[in-house]
Scaffold this active site. Sequence first.
Site, mmCIF file in Angstrom:
data_model
loop_
_atom_site.group_PDB
_atom_site.id
_atom_site.type_symbol
_atom_site.label_atom_id
_atom_site.label_comp_id
_atom_site.label_asym_id
_atom_site.label_seq_id
_atom_site.Cartn_x
_atom_site.Cartn_y
_atom_site.Cartn_z
ATOM 1 N N TYR A 73 34.917 46.263 32.523
ATOM 2 C CA TYR A 73 36.427 45.493 32.066
ATOM 3 C C TYR A 73 36.539 45.158 33.641
ATOM 4 C CZ TYR A 73 38.299 49.150 29.159
ATOM 5 O OH TYR A 73 38.797 50.045 28.183
ATOM 6 N N CYS A 121 48.704 38.019 38.749
ATOM 7 C CA CYS A 121 48.614 39.313 39.693
ATOM 8 C C CYS A 121 48.384 38.593 40.890
ATOM 9 C CB CYS A 121 47.075 40.317 38.949
ATOM 10 S SG CYS A 121 45.290 38.909 39.007
ATOM 11 N N GLU A 168 38.102 39.432 28.464
ATOM 12 C CA GLU A 168 37.981 41.219 28.286
ATOM 13 C C GLU A 168 36.437 41.367 28.319
ATOM 14 O OE1 GLU A 168 41.109 43.404 26.764
ATOM 15 O OE2 GLU A 168 42.863 42.548 28.101
ATOM 16 N N ASN A 169 36.634 41.964 28.460
ATOM 17 C CA ASN A 169 34.394 42.628 28.367
ATOM 18 C C ASN A 169 34.255 44.072 28.763
ATOM 19 O OD1 ASN A 169 31.675 42.970 29.671
ATOM 20 N ND2 ASN A 169 31.845 41.220 28.447
ATOM 21 N N CYS A 222 44.844 35.974 41.291
ATOM 22 C CA CYS A 222 45.408 34.773 40.779
ATOM 23 C C CYS A 222 46.205 34.120 41.504
ATOM 24 C CB CYS A 222 45.964 35.032 39.260
ATOM 25 S SG CYS A 222 44.816 35.476 37.522
ATOM 26 N N CYS A 243 41.771 36.815 34.073
ATOM 27 C CA CYS A 243 42.764 36.653 33.397
ATOM 28 C C CYS A 243 43.148 35.134 33.250
ATOM 29 C CB CYS A 243 43.989 36.589 34.497
ATOM 30 S SG CYS A 243 43.745 38.329 35.501
ATOM 31 N N GLU A 273 44.930 32.727 34.461
ATOM 32 C CA GLU A 273 45.607 31.444 34.941
ATOM 33 C C GLU A 273 44.946 31.542 35.675
ATOM 34 O OE1 GLU A 273 47.101 34.721 34.442
ATOM 35 O OE2 GLU A 273 48.883 35.099 34.967
HETATM 36 N N1 THU Z 1 46.340 39.537 32.215
HETATM 37 C C1 THU Z 1 46.045 37.976 32.433
HETATM 38 O O1 THU Z 1 45.932 37.529 31.892
HETATM 39 N N2 THU Z 1 47.263 37.549 33.594
HETATM 40 C C2 THU Z 1 48.258 38.605 33.995
HETATM 41 O O2 THU Z 1 49.362 37.507 34.908
HETATM 42 C C3 THU Z 1 48.708 38.900 34.251
HETATM 43 C C4 THU Z 1 47.315 40.141 33.098
HETATM 44 C C5 THU Z 1 45.222 39.907 31.366
HETATM 45 C C6 THU Z 1 44.090 41.163 32.453
HETATM 46 C C7 THU Z 1 43.736 42.231 31.505
HETATM 47 O O3 THU Z 1 43.398 41.234 30.675
HETATM 48 C C8 THU Z 1 44.647 42.145 30.821
HETATM 49 O O4 THU Z 1 45.829 41.085 30.750
HETATM 50 C C9 THU Z 1 45.752 43.072 30.894
HETATM 51 O O5 THU Z 1 46.431 43.463 32.067
#
Ligand code: THU
Length: 155
Positions: free
Chosen positions: A67, A111, A63-64, A114, A72, A74
């Site tokens: 935002y 999501c 994250e950053n 991904c 993610c 994946e």
């Molecule tokens: N996130 C993922 O890394 N993968 C997913 O499949 C769902 C969401 C992350 C994005 C963000 O850093 C945090 O989970 C909350 O959404």
Amino acid sequence: MKELTLKTNVKVYAPEELDAETLHLIAEAKQAASTSYAPYSNFHVGAAVMLDDGTIIKGSNQENAAYPSGLCAERTALFYAHAQHPQTPIRKIAIAACQNEKFTHLPVTPCGACRQVMAEYAGKNKATMQVILYGTESIYIIDDARELLPLTFEL
Ligand code: THU
């Protein structure tokens, strides 16, 4: 007029029903969750990708403060895997998520962005990419990543 019916086949497993290779890839995804940088959501996700030659590549969500700049787990894992091994098909990806120090009971489901990336890498190598979604109580396995995003955008 005709109708298209689009199907997604999700196999639901109990933990004790999984084979050794699946358990291993899940363990790697769980370990990867510990490298997540998620100070804003506190939702720590790990992904482990298995290539055709057995190589495992791991990633986690990053994250950053700005935002939308975050990524993610994946896509972190998939982009790195494909950047390092562009010619090697990606066979499997396992995903696990941890919140408040506990892995989620239900599988975390990727999501849309991904899913789009998974679908493209799967299609590029004309291979099937299996998606393993981990939850402590049940595990979802989708044998063909492309089924997770019917009518995927393609150029
Ligand atoms: N996130 C993922 O890394 N993968 C997913 O499949 C769902 C969401 C992350 C994005 C963000 O850093 C945090 O989970 C909350 O959404």
